[in-house]
Design an enzyme around this catalytic site. Structure first.
Site, mmCIF file in Angstrom:
data_model
loop_
_atom_site.group_PDB
_atom_site.id
_atom_site.type_symbol
_atom_site.label_atom_id
_atom_site.label_comp_id
_atom_site.label_asym_id
_atom_site.label_seq_id
_atom_site.Cartn_x
_atom_site.Cartn_y
_atom_site.Cartn_z
ATOM 1 N N ASP A 129 0.857 -1.189 0.000
ATOM 2 C CA ASP A 129 0.000 0.000 0.000
ATOM 3 C C ASP A 129 0.898 1.245 0.000
ATOM 4 O OD1 ASP A 129 -3.091 0.635 1.750
ATOM 5 O OD2 ASP A 129 -1.901 1.986 0.519
ATOM 6 N N ASP A 183 -3.458 2.443 -5.619
ATOM 7 C CA ASP A 183 -2.296 2.475 -4.742
ATOM 8 C C ASP A 183 -2.121 1.234 -3.890
ATOM 9 O OD1 ASP A 183 -4.494 2.888 -3.183
ATOM 10 O OD2 ASP A 183 -3.599 4.426 -1.944
ATOM 11 N N GLU A 184 -2.766 0.115 -4.263
ATOM 12 C CA GLU A 184 -2.528 -1.075 -3.460
ATOM 13 C C GLU A 184 -2.693 -2.350 -4.264
ATOM 14 O OE1 GLU A 184 -5.487 -2.105 -0.409
ATOM 15 O OE2 GLU A 184 -6.504 -0.255 -0.960
#
Length: 373
Positions: free
Chosen positions: A17, A119-120
């Site tokens: 993350d 974003d992960e």
DNA sequence: TCTGGGGTCCTAGGACCC
DNA sequence: TCTGGGGTCCTAGGACCC
């Protein structure tokens, strides 16, 4: 269907993350903002209607966070730097990060990557891997490689399944890693409230409290029949598993295929004239139609969302008689849904959503993926 | 304080058919 | 006159996530 698995030692899943991703991307192209309270959201004007997408850590110290109205953020930090959301920039940065992750090898073979958003991602060892070594050491390799390739910092959760890896990341933030497995689950999570679990929000937590279930351990020990009766035959038992930290450890690298596209628009001034509402629905439909055309898939279902002032949201939807990409037909369908809405209050938000026909006419990607097993 | 914009999945109930 | 059971499709809406 029988699926053969190769069990080699413990199963490890990593959850990666990026730290304050959107704010970090903005700081990369404006280094002078490093360390300052940066708030990204809306069109970047904190006097407009809009909410915070991401706040930098410096801004979070003042109590500003995602989802907060920009006007509230402005009051909390009058001299914060407010920036507009720049989707294409984050798309590009995200693609770099994911490409970096995908290029990693673990145990001698390329990793599997399951992208969850900008974003992960989950990351797991590929099939027929060799010795994996220490997962915590590999997590540091992941963080270093991402930093070197993209200049972005990330945190890594290490788990024996996806649920535990995902939750572990929060304990690793920022710029670190944390390991959560069967062995420390109860110690770390047992006394926490149920909404500390991924999948339980405040509504479900309240329902559980009404059943006398406040903590993760209590949820894990709850009678599954009661959970099923009170919260649904699928969701009830699933909640019980969440409480015990039980979840899948299979990282699925199948590329994500969107089922629908939608557009929403918040009006700076509420709409009171329904001719304006109808026109706005047509405009939104035109834009969503462009999105599905880009995808090369026709619409099969149309939905609208109307948010009134004072706050009250309704959705309406209909199934089209057949697949369609016709602008007039789609707009007329969306507008017709307005007839099913009470028109006695001002409108502050409109949304239009088009559900698309399945790729390959039903069962394409899924059927294809089974041949790789 | 006054609330984004993009999505996913699940459930309940009604209509309809055999 | 009163009453079946099973299945599918559609719609509205709830909840959650990033």
């Amino acid at each position: 269907m029988v699926q053969v698995r190769h069990e080699v030692g413990p199963r490890w899943v990593l959850h990666v993350d990026l730290d304050q991703f959107i704010a970090a991307v903005e700081v990369l192209r404006r280094p002078e903002l490093e360390g300052l309270p940066v708030v990204v959201g809306g069109r970047g004007d904190p006097t407009e209607r809009g909410v915070v997408s991401t706040a930098s850590y410096a801004a979070r110290e003042y109590g500003v966070g995602s989802g907060m109205p920009l006007r509230v953020a402005l009051r909390k930090i009058p001299d914060a730097i407010f920036l507009p959301v720049d989707g294409p920039a984050y798309d590009a940065a995200s693609a770099e990060v994911m490409a970096t992750l995908r290029s990693l090898t673990w145990g001698g073979v390329p990793v599997l990557l399951e992208v969850l958003g900008w974003d992960e991602a989950f990351l797991g060892p590929g099939a027929d891997h060799g010795e994996l070594g220490d997962a915590a050491e590999f997590a540091e390799v992941v963080r270093a490689e991402v930093l070197e390739a993209t200049r972005l910092h990330c945190s890594v959760g290490i788990g024996d399944n996806k649920l535990r890896a995902k939750i572990a990341t929060e304990f690793g933030k920022p710029r670190g890693s944390y390991q959560l497995t069967k062995d420390n689950w109860t110690e770390v999570m047992g006394e926490r409230p149920t909404n500390a679990l991924w999948g339980i929000g405040n509504k479900t937590a309240k329902k559980l409290t009404a059943l006398g279930i406040d903590t993760v351990t209590q949820l894990g020990r709850a009678d599954v029949d009661i959970l099923a009766a009170e919260l649904g035959p699928t969701i009830g038992p699933w909640l019980g598993r969440l409480g015990r930290g039980v979840a899948s450890a299979t990282v699925d690298p199948t590329p994500w295929v969107p089922r629908a596209h939608g557009r929403e628009q918040t009006f700076q001034e509420d709409l009171t004239d329904w001719a304006d509402v109808e026109q706005a629905v047509r405009d939104l439909t035109t834009r969503v139609r462009e999105d599905i055309l880009r995808e090369g898939r026709p619409a099969v279902r149309v939905g609208i969302k109307v948010r009134f002032k004072p706050f009250f949201t309704v959705t309406r939807s209909l199934t089209l008689p057949g697949e369609s990409t016709d602008e007039q037909e789609l707009a007329d369908a969306a507008v017709s849904l307005l007839d099913r809405v009470e028109k006695d209050r001002p409108v502050c938000l409109l949304g239009v959503r088009l559900e698309m026909a399945e790729v390959g006419g039903g069962g394409g990607p899924r059927a294809a993926s089974t041949t790789t097993g």
